[in-house]
Design a protein around this motif. Sequence first.
Motif, PDB file in Angstrom:
ATOM      1  N   VAL A 181     -52.315 107.266 -33.041  1.00 20.10           N
ATOM      2  CA  VAL A 181     -53.395 106.298 -32.891  1.00 20.10           C
ATOM      3  C   VAL A 181     -54.555 107.049 -32.256  1.00 20.10           C
ATOM      4  CG1 VAL A 181     -54.144 104.133 -31.841  1.00 20.10           C
ATOM      5  CG2 VAL A 181     -51.756 104.402 -32.578  1.00 20.10           C
ATOM      6  N   ALA A 182     -55.596 107.294 -33.039  1.00 20.85           N
ATOM      7  CA  ALA A 182     -56.789 107.996 -32.562  1.00 20.85           C
ATOM      8  C   ALA A 182     -57.973 107.066 -32.806  1.00 20.85           C
ATOM      9  CB  ALA A 182     -56.972 109.319 -33.294  1.00 20.85           C
ATOM     10  N   LEU A 183     -58.451 106.437 -31.740  1.00 22.84           N
ATOM     11  CA  LEU A 183     -59.495 105.430 -31.894  1.00 22.84           C
ATOM     12  C   LEU A 183     -60.708 105.957 -32.648  1.00 22.84           C
ATOM     13  CD1 LEU A 183     -59.453 103.511 -28.491  1.00 22.84           C
ATOM     14  CD2 LEU A 183     -58.326 102.937 -30.663  1.00 22.84           C
ATOM     15  N   SER A 184     -61.072 107.208 -32.431  1.00 23.13           N
ATOM     16  CA  SER A 184     -62.250 107.779 -33.091  1.00 23.13           C
ATOM     17  C   SER A 184     -61.892 108.593 -34.329  1.00 23.13           C
ATOM     18  CB  SER A 184     -63.036 108.639 -32.106  1.00 23.13           C
ATOM     19  OG  SER A 184     -63.510 107.829 -31.047  1.00 23.13           O
ATOM     20  N   ASP A 194     -58.678 100.315 -38.167  1.00 23.66           N
ATOM     21  CA  ASP A 194     -57.376  99.789 -38.588  1.00 23.66           C
ATOM     22  C   ASP A 194     -56.893  98.724 -37.616  1.00 23.66           C
ATOM     23  OD1 ASP A 194     -57.239 101.624 -40.743  1.00 23.66           O
ATOM     24  OD2 ASP A 194     -56.304 103.140 -39.451  1.00 23.66           O
ATOM     25  N   LEU A 195     -56.999  99.006 -36.333  1.00 23.75           N
ATOM     26  CA  LEU A 195     -56.551  98.044 -35.326  1.00 23.75           C
ATOM     27  C   LEU A 195     -57.344  96.748 -35.414  1.00 23.75           C
ATOM     28  CD1 LEU A 195     -56.097 100.429 -32.259  1.00 23.75           C
ATOM     29  CD2 LEU A 195     -54.299  99.421 -33.688  1.00 23.75           C
ATOM     30  N   LEU A 229     -49.061  96.304 -39.899  1.00 24.70           N
ATOM     31  CA  LEU A 229     -48.888  97.752 -39.773  1.00 24.70           C
ATOM     32  C   LEU A 229     -48.073  98.320 -40.934  1.00 24.70           C
ATOM     33  CD1 LEU A 229     -48.092  98.277 -35.990  1.00 24.70           C
ATOM     34  CD2 LEU A 229     -50.072  99.119 -37.239  1.00 24.70           C
ATOM     35  N   VAL A 230     -47.158  97.517 -41.465  1.00 23.51           N
ATOM     36  CA  VAL A 230     -46.258  98.024 -42.512  1.00 23.51           C
ATOM     37  C   VAL A 230     -47.042  98.471 -43.745  1.00 23.51           C
ATOM     38  CG1 VAL A 230     -44.279  97.507 -43.986  1.00 23.51           C
ATOM     39  CG2 VAL A 230     -44.320  96.692 -41.610  1.00 23.51           C
ATOM     40  N   PRO A 231     -47.856  97.617 -44.367  1.00 25.51           N
ATOM     41  CA  PRO A 231     -48.606  98.100 -45.535  1.00 25.51           C
ATOM     42  C   PRO A 231     -49.633  99.182 -45.175  1.00 25.51           C
ATOM     43  CG  PRO A 231     -49.256  95.851 -44.994  1.00 25.51           C
ATOM     44  CD  PRO A 231     -48.076  96.190 -44.142  1.00 25.51           C
ATOM     45  N   LEU A 232     -50.207  99.103 -43.980  1.00 25.68           N
ATOM     46  CA  LEU A 232     -51.161 100.120 -43.547  1.00 25.68           C
ATOM     47  C   LEU A 232     -50.491 101.497 -43.493  1.00 25.68           C
ATOM     48  CD1 LEU A 232     -53.816 101.188 -42.247  1.00 25.68           C
ATOM     49  CD2 LEU A 232     -52.844 100.487 -40.046  1.00 25.68           C
TER      50      LEU A 232
END
Length: 183
Positions: A113-116, A149-150, A159-162
Amino acid sequence: MTLDPAWIASELAEIDSLGEKPQDKGKRLETLIAAIFSDVEGLHFELSNLKNFYKTEEIDLLFWNDRERHGLHFLDCPLIVECKSSKSALSGRDLRYFATTLADKGRSSGVLVALSGVAGKETAATAGFYHMTVALTQGVSVLLITREDLLSLTSGAGLVPLLKRRLLSLVTSQVLDAGAAST
């Protein structure tokens, strides 16, 4: 459970408001991600900030993955999640370090998880995206989740399809790039 997109946006704004306090920002992001991931069928939060014996490595979040059919059955158990709250895109070096950490722990997949986002261009497999491709050739899939995404999630189930799309994109971009190089 339904996640309120406004709550996610509010949490992200709170993380941003912490300014130059990386530990506080990281802890807040980890708490948010633990809540979202715990909403996925078959995924159970186990530990956070797990340090190795020598105190040289840390796992941000560790989840037990029952690999439920409607959950993240295509990802490892246990599942390692790394959280980065920096304002700038994550460097290739940081991505390579996470991929190496996964391999060192015997994991074939993990979530970053990288916000940027990640430095470089996905379509050209440069910088961080290059290291994602290299990790894949070594049997490790690093799946990226960004701020956007979040903000699009309404449930943990989203989250599953992502993550399926991210895995497919990672594999197909490597195949397509390899095919382009041979012509």
